[in-house]
Design an enzyme around this catalytic site. Structure first.
Site, mmCIF file in Angstrom:
data_model
loop_
_atom_site.group_PDB
_atom_site.id
_atom_site.type_symbol
_atom_site.label_atom_id
_atom_site.label_comp_id
_atom_site.label_asym_id
_atom_site.label_seq_id
_atom_site.Cartn_x
_atom_site.Cartn_y
_atom_site.Cartn_z
ATOM 1 N N ALA A 230 -55.456 11.502 -58.201
ATOM 2 C CA ALA A 230 -55.081 10.385 -57.336
ATOM 3 C C ALA A 230 -55.368 10.686 -55.866
ATOM 4 C CB ALA A 230 -53.600 10.059 -57.532
ATOM 5 N N HIS A 231 -55.102 9.686 -55.021
ATOM 6 C CA HIS A 231 -55.457 9.805 -53.604
ATOM 7 C C HIS A 231 -54.661 10.902 -52.902
ATOM 8 C CE1 HIS A 231 -52.425 6.300 -52.619
ATOM 9 N NE2 HIS A 231 -51.843 7.319 -53.197
ATOM 10 N N ASN A 232 -55.377 11.581 -51.984
ATOM 11 C CA ASN A 232 -54.814 12.623 -51.125
ATOM 12 C C ASN A 232 -54.397 13.883 -51.866
ATOM 13 O OD1 ASN A 232 -53.677 9.812 -49.633
ATOM 14 N ND2 ASN A 232 -54.776 11.274 -48.349
ATOM 15 N N GLN B 215 -57.558 1.994 -48.304
ATOM 16 C CA GLN B 215 -57.771 3.418 -48.545
ATOM 17 C C GLN B 215 -58.952 3.854 -47.678
ATOM 18 O OE1 GLN B 215 -55.529 4.986 -51.322
ATOM 19 N NE2 GLN B 215 -54.656 3.257 -50.219
#
Length: 365
Positions: free
Chosen positions: A237-239, A196
């Site tokens: 969460a990511h993005n 990540q």
């Protein structure tokens, strides 16, 4: 001490009914307020308490001013006016500038002389702490992270490497920003961790509640827009990208790579699936689950209200019989020849829900 009603009226643009020299020093509820307290009425459910309140002043909208037995601060938006007056009467505790002897600060970190760093805080190499920022006890600011001016990290907040926090933000205890997103690639029944390599960008005037977590991006950054307000125990969460001035209540969650627009209101325990778009000005009521993009502003709901357990169990069992019931209805239509059965029979089992709200945003994708 405190302030006179006249001072409050001038400062916050209120009309005043009552003695401008009367003083208030705190806030309280309609029921519990005494003469030294100011309170407000915004929710009609509490109107019954207005006639008996002993408050020094009540913040009300114009149509209720005459119903107030004592002094009234008259405002178009009583709740927002109350918020500003409460902040004036109950300011945050002052924190003296400086780095506590029990803090650990890397020599290459930049800490503004007006900032405060509490005991057992850790500030790693290359981190930047802005003017008048407060880094509370037990906070960890990892390599290259940045904290903007006038931002406060209350206690035990973790900012992972390269995270950027804007100005005038408030991060409550236990917040973690910039931990790895849940990126895993399947291969022959096993999972390979995907690095990540993005970070998290948090805009100005953002508030993040206790134990809320915001994951770093997989490649690009996770972005929280200015003025966003996040309650406790939320997972981002990511993005994910959240637009300016959106609010989210406790225990909500947004899966990876979803974009939420500006000025949205997301209720408690709402779940939003990944790789979706929610447009501006959407309201999601509590316990709703979003499984497809929403491209039309408005209010959306899902989930079932509570019922008596016995009846709920019967209805839950019947829910799983709906597909068979639909097939029987189609067969009956063909028998009676009403002309609708043939079209219905072409629809596969498990077709999309027929809710107009859901159908609207399904069709818009």
């Amino acid at each position: 001490m405190g302030f006179t009603l006249g001072e409050l009226a001038v400062r916050f643009g209120c009309s005043l009914k009552g003695d401008p020299d009367a003083r208030v020093s705190r806030v309280a509820t309609l029921e519990e307020a005494e003469s030294d307290a100011v309170t407000f009425l915004a929710n009609p459910k509490y109107r019954r308490h207005l006639s008996t309140t002993r408050a020094g002043a009540v913040i009300v909208e114009p149509r209720l001013a005459d119903a107030c037995p004592g002094a009234a601060l008259i405002a178009a938006n009583p709740y927002a006016t109350y918020a500003r007056i409460a902040a004036l009467l109950h300011p945050p505790l002052a924190v003296p500038a400086g780095i506590h002897a029990a803090a650990i600060v890397d020599p290459s970190a930049q800490v503004d002389p007006t900032a405060a760093v509490a005991p057992k805080a850790v500030i790693e190499a290359g981190a930047i702490i802005g003017a008048r920022a407060v880094i509370g006890p037990g906070c960890v600011i990892m390599q290259g992270a940045r904290v903007g001016a006038d931002t406060r990290l209350v206690a035990n907040v973790t900012l992972c490497h390269q995270v950027t926090i804007g100005e005038r933000c408030l991060l409550h205890p236990g917040v973690v920003i910039g931990a790895d997103g849940f990126g895993l690639a399947p291969e022959r029944g096993e999972w390979i961790k995907v690095p990540q390599v993005g970070s998290v960008q948090v805009g100005n005037d953002v508030e993040i509640g206790a134990n809320t977590t915001i994951d770093r991006g997989a490649i690009e950054d996770t972005v929280i827009g200015e003025g966003v307000k996040l309650d406790n125990q939320i997972q981002i969460a990511h993005n994910v990208r959240i637009g300016a001035h959106t609010v989210m209540a406790a225990c909500a969650g947004i899966a990876g790579s979803t974009t939420v627009g500006q000025r949205c209101m997301i209720g408690g325990m709402v779940g939003i699936a990944g790789h979706l778009t929610v447009c501006d000005d959407v309201v999601l009521t509590g316990l709703s689950f979003v499984s497809s993009s929403i491209r039309k502003p408005g209010s959306y709901s899902s989930g079932l209200p509570i019922d008596e357990t016995a009846r709920f169990r019967k209805n839950a069992a019947r829910f799983y019989q709906l597909d068979e019931l639909a097939r029987q209805v189609r067969q009956l239509r063909r028998v009676v020849g009403d002309g609708t059965g043939a079209d219905d029979a072409e629809q596969p089992s498990g077709d999309e829900p027929s809710s107009p709200a859901v159908a609207d945003h399904k069709r818009s994708e």
